[in-house]
Scaffold this motif. Sequence first.
Motif, mmCIF file in Angstrom:
data_model
loop_
_atom_site.group_PDB
_atom_site.id
_atom_site.type_symbol
_atom_site.label_atom_id
_atom_site.label_comp_id
_atom_site.label_asym_id
_atom_site.label_seq_id
_atom_site.Cartn_x
_atom_site.Cartn_y
_atom_site.Cartn_z
ATOM 1 N N VAL A 72 0.838 -1.170 0.061
ATOM 2 C CA VAL A 72 0.103 0.137 -0.076
ATOM 3 C C VAL A 72 0.911 1.200 0.036
ATOM 4 O O VAL A 72 0.681 2.152 -0.827
ATOM 5 C CB VAL A 72 -0.929 0.121 1.250
ATOM 6 N N LYS A 73 2.117 1.211 0.767
ATOM 7 C CA LYS A 73 2.714 2.378 0.890
ATOM 8 C C LYS A 73 3.608 2.522 -0.530
ATOM 9 O O LYS A 73 3.738 3.717 -0.995
ATOM 10 C CB LYS A 73 3.955 1.910 1.706
ATOM 11 N N HIS A 74 3.992 1.354 -1.277
ATOM 12 C CA HIS A 74 4.480 1.478 -2.456
ATOM 13 C C HIS A 74 3.384 1.938 -3.586
ATOM 14 O O HIS A 74 3.797 2.950 -4.180
ATOM 15 C CB HIS A 74 4.980 0.212 -2.832
ATOM 16 N N VAL A 75 2.141 1.870 -3.513
ATOM 17 C CA VAL A 75 1.194 2.330 -4.304
ATOM 18 C C VAL A 75 0.943 3.650 -4.245
ATOM 19 O O VAL A 75 0.996 4.508 -5.080
ATOM 20 C CB VAL A 75 -0.087 1.455 -4.192
ATOM 21 N N ARG A 76 0.901 3.998 -2.737
ATOM 22 C CA ARG A 76 0.661 5.585 -2.612
ATOM 23 C C ARG A 76 1.818 6.385 -2.833
ATOM 24 O O ARG A 76 1.761 7.516 -3.394
ATOM 25 C CB ARG A 76 0.396 5.549 -1.048
ATOM 26 N N ARG A 77 3.012 5.783 -2.805
ATOM 27 C CA ARG A 77 4.401 6.689 -3.039
ATOM 28 C C ARG A 77 4.410 6.929 -4.818
ATOM 29 O O ARG A 77 4.809 7.934 -5.359
ATOM 30 C CB ARG A 77 5.556 5.952 -2.837
ATOM 31 N N GLN A 78 3.809 5.565 -5.489
ATOM 32 C CA GLN A 78 3.844 5.996 -6.929
ATOM 33 C C GLN A 78 2.866 6.769 -7.329
ATOM 34 O O GLN A 78 2.954 7.704 -8.355
ATOM 35 C CB GLN A 78 3.433 4.434 -7.736
ATOM 36 N N VAL A 79 1.530 6.864 -6.848
ATOM 37 C CA VAL A 79 0.745 7.755 -7.077
ATOM 38 C C VAL A 79 0.905 9.348 -6.860
ATOM 39 O O VAL A 79 0.871 10.314 -7.539
ATOM 40 C CB VAL A 79 -0.696 7.712 -6.483
ATOM 41 N N LEU A 80 1.746 9.432 -5.817
ATOM 42 C CA LEU A 80 2.165 10.764 -5.455
ATOM 43 C C LEU A 80 3.701 11.204 -5.954
ATOM 44 O O LEU A 80 4.115 12.295 -5.933
ATOM 45 C CB LEU A 80 2.598 10.761 -3.851
ATOM 46 N N GLY A 81 4.080 10.276 -6.826
ATOM 47 C CA GLY A 81 5.122 10.691 -7.771
ATOM 48 C C GLY A 81 6.493 10.915 -7.125
ATOM 49 O O GLY A 81 7.413 11.270 -7.495
ATOM 50 N N LYS A 82 6.396 9.814 -6.011
ATOM 51 C CA LYS A 82 7.728 9.840 -5.366
ATOM 52 C C LYS A 82 8.657 8.439 -5.846
ATOM 53 O O LYS A 82 9.603 8.207 -5.471
ATOM 54 C CB LYS A 82 7.530 9.667 -3.767
ATOM 55 N N GLN A 155 -0.905 16.426 -6.308
ATOM 56 C CA GLN A 155 -0.227 15.395 -6.927
ATOM 57 C C GLN A 155 -0.979 14.316 -7.523
ATOM 58 O O GLN A 155 -0.765 13.594 -8.586
ATOM 59 C CB GLN A 155 0.788 14.629 -5.938
ATOM 60 N N THR A 156 -1.862 13.922 -6.994
ATOM 61 C CA THR A 156 -2.834 12.919 -7.467
ATOM 62 C C THR A 156 -3.721 13.192 -8.704
ATOM 63 O O THR A 156 -3.759 12.332 -9.507
ATOM 64 C CB THR A 156 -4.014 12.265 -6.439
ATOM 65 N N GLY A 157 -3.889 14.445 -8.666
ATOM 66 C CA GLY A 157 -4.630 15.011 -10.006
ATOM 67 C C GLY A 157 -3.564 14.861 -11.203
ATOM 68 O O GLY A 157 -3.953 14.692 -12.145
ATOM 69 N N LEU A 158 -2.265 15.364 -10.803
ATOM 70 C CA LEU A 158 -1.445 15.074 -11.823
ATOM 71 C C LEU A 158 -1.000 13.701 -12.352
ATOM 72 O O LEU A 158 -0.920 13.586 -13.493
ATOM 73 C CB LEU A 158 0.129 15.806 -11.310
ATOM 74 N N PHE A 159 -1.134 12.875 -11.365
ATOM 75 C CA PHE A 159 -0.801 11.283 -11.752
ATOM 76 C C PHE A 159 -2.159 10.870 -12.551
ATOM 77 O O PHE A 159 -1.966 10.252 -13.705
ATOM 78 C CB PHE A 159 -0.933 10.603 -10.650
ATOM 79 N N LEU A 160 -3.284 11.339 -12.194
ATOM 80 C CA LEU A 160 -4.581 11.035 -12.993
ATOM 81 C C LEU A 160 -4.386 11.463 -14.289
ATOM 82 O O LEU A 160 -4.769 10.715 -15.472
ATOM 83 C CB LEU A 160 -5.759 11.170 -12.292
ATOM 84 N N THR A 161 -4.086 12.687 -14.565
ATOM 85 C CA THR A 161 -4.137 13.352 -15.804
ATOM 86 C C THR A 161 -2.796 12.794 -16.608
ATOM 87 O O THR A 161 -3.204 12.456 -17.802
ATOM 88 C CB THR A 161 -3.828 14.964 -15.694
#
Length: 172
Positions: A72-82, A155-161
């Motif tokens: 879950v931490k890995h998924v969240r870090r990917q979504v937030l661009g880290k 950041q989540t908006g940028l990821f989705l875009t």
Amino acid sequence: MTVLAGLVVGFALASLWPDVAEGFLRSGLYLGSLLGGLGVFVVGWIYGSKKVSPMVRDHPIGVTLGLTAEEVKHVRRQVLGKEPIDVNHISVLRGAAVQIREGLAKQLLWSPGLLIYFAGQSLSRGIHSFIDVMMIVLLLGMVVLSGLTARQFHQTGLFLTSTSPSGSDDPK
């Protein structure tokens, strides 16, 4: 507008206190910010329920429910661009991003009311003891956390875009 109405009602209530001249400003600020903060919180909660939640397709369970804490931490870090995005799991990442963004949107709608509420309590007390200083430090911490929440929302908006297959996602 809600804060202004809360302040007006707060000062009106403060004028009804027995010793009006003594502590009128503090009582008015306290009652006004209490009412204004609660009003903003309720308005944010209603807006989130009526406008934000219907924009997201209802998922009965979380996308990351079957994952371990580290995953879950890995998924969240990917979504937030880290971390770099794993293109093999893009649909799970996008689903998680939508759910994360919905939660962050609700936090951003509720936090101003809480900030106003606690700021009024801090203003009404003044700075007379260590507890008063700690209230101000906690209030500043809440402001910083609200800023971090806003950044994660962005950041989540940028990821989705950036991961949209058709480019039709609108991160508003």
